[in-house]
Design an enzyme around this catalytic site. Structure first.
Site, PDB file in Angstrom:
ATOM      1  N   ASN A  12      50.349  62.474  39.691  1.00 46.00           N
ATOM      2  CA  ASN A  12      50.311  61.025  39.906  1.00 46.00           C
ATOM      3  C   ASN A  12      50.234  60.784  41.413  1.00 46.00           C
ATOM      4  O   ASN A  12      51.247  60.854  42.099  1.00 46.00           O
ATOM      5  CB  ASN A  12      51.579  60.394  39.305  1.00 46.00           C
ATOM      6  N   LYS A  30      49.688  58.089  42.903  1.00 42.02           N
ATOM      7  CA  LYS A  30      50.116  56.730  43.280  1.00 42.02           C
ATOM      8  C   LYS A  30      49.054  56.126  44.215  1.00 42.02           C
ATOM      9  O   LYS A  30      47.873  56.413  44.033  1.00 42.02           O
ATOM     10  CB  LYS A  30      51.522  56.767  43.898  1.00 42.02           C
ATOM     11  N   HIS A  71      55.114  52.973  34.489  1.00 45.37           N
ATOM     12  CA  HIS A  71      55.826  53.692  35.558  1.00 45.37           C
ATOM     13  C   HIS A  71      56.888  52.774  36.168  1.00 45.37           C
ATOM     14  O   HIS A  71      56.691  51.563  36.272  1.00 45.37           O
ATOM     15  CB  HIS A  71      54.828  54.149  36.630  1.00 45.37           C
ATOM     16  N   GLU A  85      57.723  52.204  39.093  1.00 47.64           N
ATOM     17  CA  GLU A  85      57.288  51.411  40.253  1.00 47.64           C
ATOM     18  C   GLU A  85      56.569  50.144  39.795  1.00 47.64           C
ATOM     19  O   GLU A  85      56.618  49.114  40.465  1.00 47.64           O
ATOM     20  CB  GLU A  85      56.398  52.270  41.166  1.00 47.64           C
ATOM     21  N   GLU A 125      61.545  59.806  33.298  1.00 49.29           N
ATOM     22  CA  GLU A 125      61.693  59.821  34.751  1.00 49.29           C
ATOM     23  C   GLU A 125      62.917  59.001  35.142  1.00 49.29           C
ATOM     24  O   GLU A 125      62.838  57.763  35.232  1.00 49.29           O
ATOM     25  CB  GLU A 125      60.454  59.197  35.417  1.00 49.29           C
ATOM     26  N   GLY A 139      60.999  60.589  43.959  1.00 44.08           N
ATOM     27  CA  GLY A 139      60.797  60.622  45.409  1.00 44.08           C
ATOM     28  C   GLY A 139      62.068  60.849  46.212  1.00 44.08           C
ATOM     29  O   GLY A 139      62.058  60.707  47.434  1.00 44.08           O
ATOM     30  N   SER A 187      60.945  64.180  41.420  1.00 44.30           N
ATOM     31  CA  SER A 187      61.197  65.243  42.406  1.00 44.30           C
ATOM     32  C   SER A 187      60.876  66.651  41.906  1.00 44.30           C
ATOM     33  O   SER A 187      61.573  67.601  42.248  1.00 44.30           O
ATOM     34  CB  SER A 187      62.638  65.159  42.930  1.00 44.30           C
TER      35      SER A 187
END
Ligand code: PGA
Length: 218
Positions: free
Chosen positions: A7, A9, A82, A84, A145, A151, A181
């Protein structure tokens, strides 16, 4: 087949796509799927995916992209829900509509769920699954996740990952991949945890050498 999803991003460029095309390693035990930003999808030679889609076929939706457009770019997968995007306001109901459109068009869906730091994983995961899954579940893989692991360089313990995957599989009947991660140093051990059917890799997928190290660690 064990799934390893990159991914990117809102990162990457044509040069990175070229590096992946020239040097991506293969592993008979793992299937790699590269999900770059939209404009690079059809530059990727291998299995490609997108990071989002709109639920409508077409229409006045400035800045959006439909599943048919993604198919024109050669996408086979789409990542949906996701954290985000959820953080930016996307709801589970929207995720479910997008998933339905994607499945109808023949795309495979990687549906992301996961709790924030301090939240009750059982409650969050059950709620998100209930509200984000469309009617049909064929061709959906769940990506677990934990938001706090994304991250951050922190990952849950192996026992926590195993328990979370077992819970999600029990509630949904679906295969579960892990994200948060993942890097070359922990990919091998995480991939061997019971119930881990793949990895969703963010930061460590932005460098061909570190992604190759993950692929070969499986
Ligand atoms: P990370 O991101 O590997 O950089 O933690 C994973 C993701 O957000 O899918």
């Amino acid at each position: 087949m064990f799934l390893v999803v990159a991914n990117w991003k809102m990162n990457g460029n044509a040069k990175l796509a070229e590096q992946f095309n020239a040097s991506l390693k293969t592993n008979p035990k793992a299937e790699a799927v590269i999900c770059p930003p939209f404009h690079l999808i059809n530059s990727i030679k291998g299995k490609r995916g997108a990071q989002n889609c709109h639920h409508s076929h077409d229409g006045a939706h400035t800045g959006e992209i439909s599943v048919h457009m993604l198919k024109e770019l050669g996408a086979k997968y789409v990542i949906l829900g996701h954290s985000e995007r959820r953080e930016a306001g996307e709801t589970s109901a929207q995720v479910a509509r997008k998933a339905e459109a994607a499945l109808k068009a023949g795309l495979k869906v990687i549906l992301c769920i996961g709790e924030k730091e301090g939240e009750d994983i059982d409650v969050v995961v059950a709620e998100q699954l209930k509200a984000s899954l469309p009617g049909s579940k064929d061709n959906i893989t769940i990506a677990y996740e934990p938001v706090w692991a994304i991250g951050s360089g922190r990952t849950p313990s192996h026992k926590e990952i195993e328990e979370a995957h077992a819970l999600i599989n029990r509630l949904s009947g679906l295969k579960v991949i892990y994200g948060g991660s993942v890097k070359a140093e922990n990919a091998g051990e995480i991939s061997r945890i019971k119930g881990v059917n793949g990895l969703l890799v963010g930061g460590a997928s932005l460098d061909i050498n570190s992604f190759n190290a993950i692929i070969t660690a499986i």
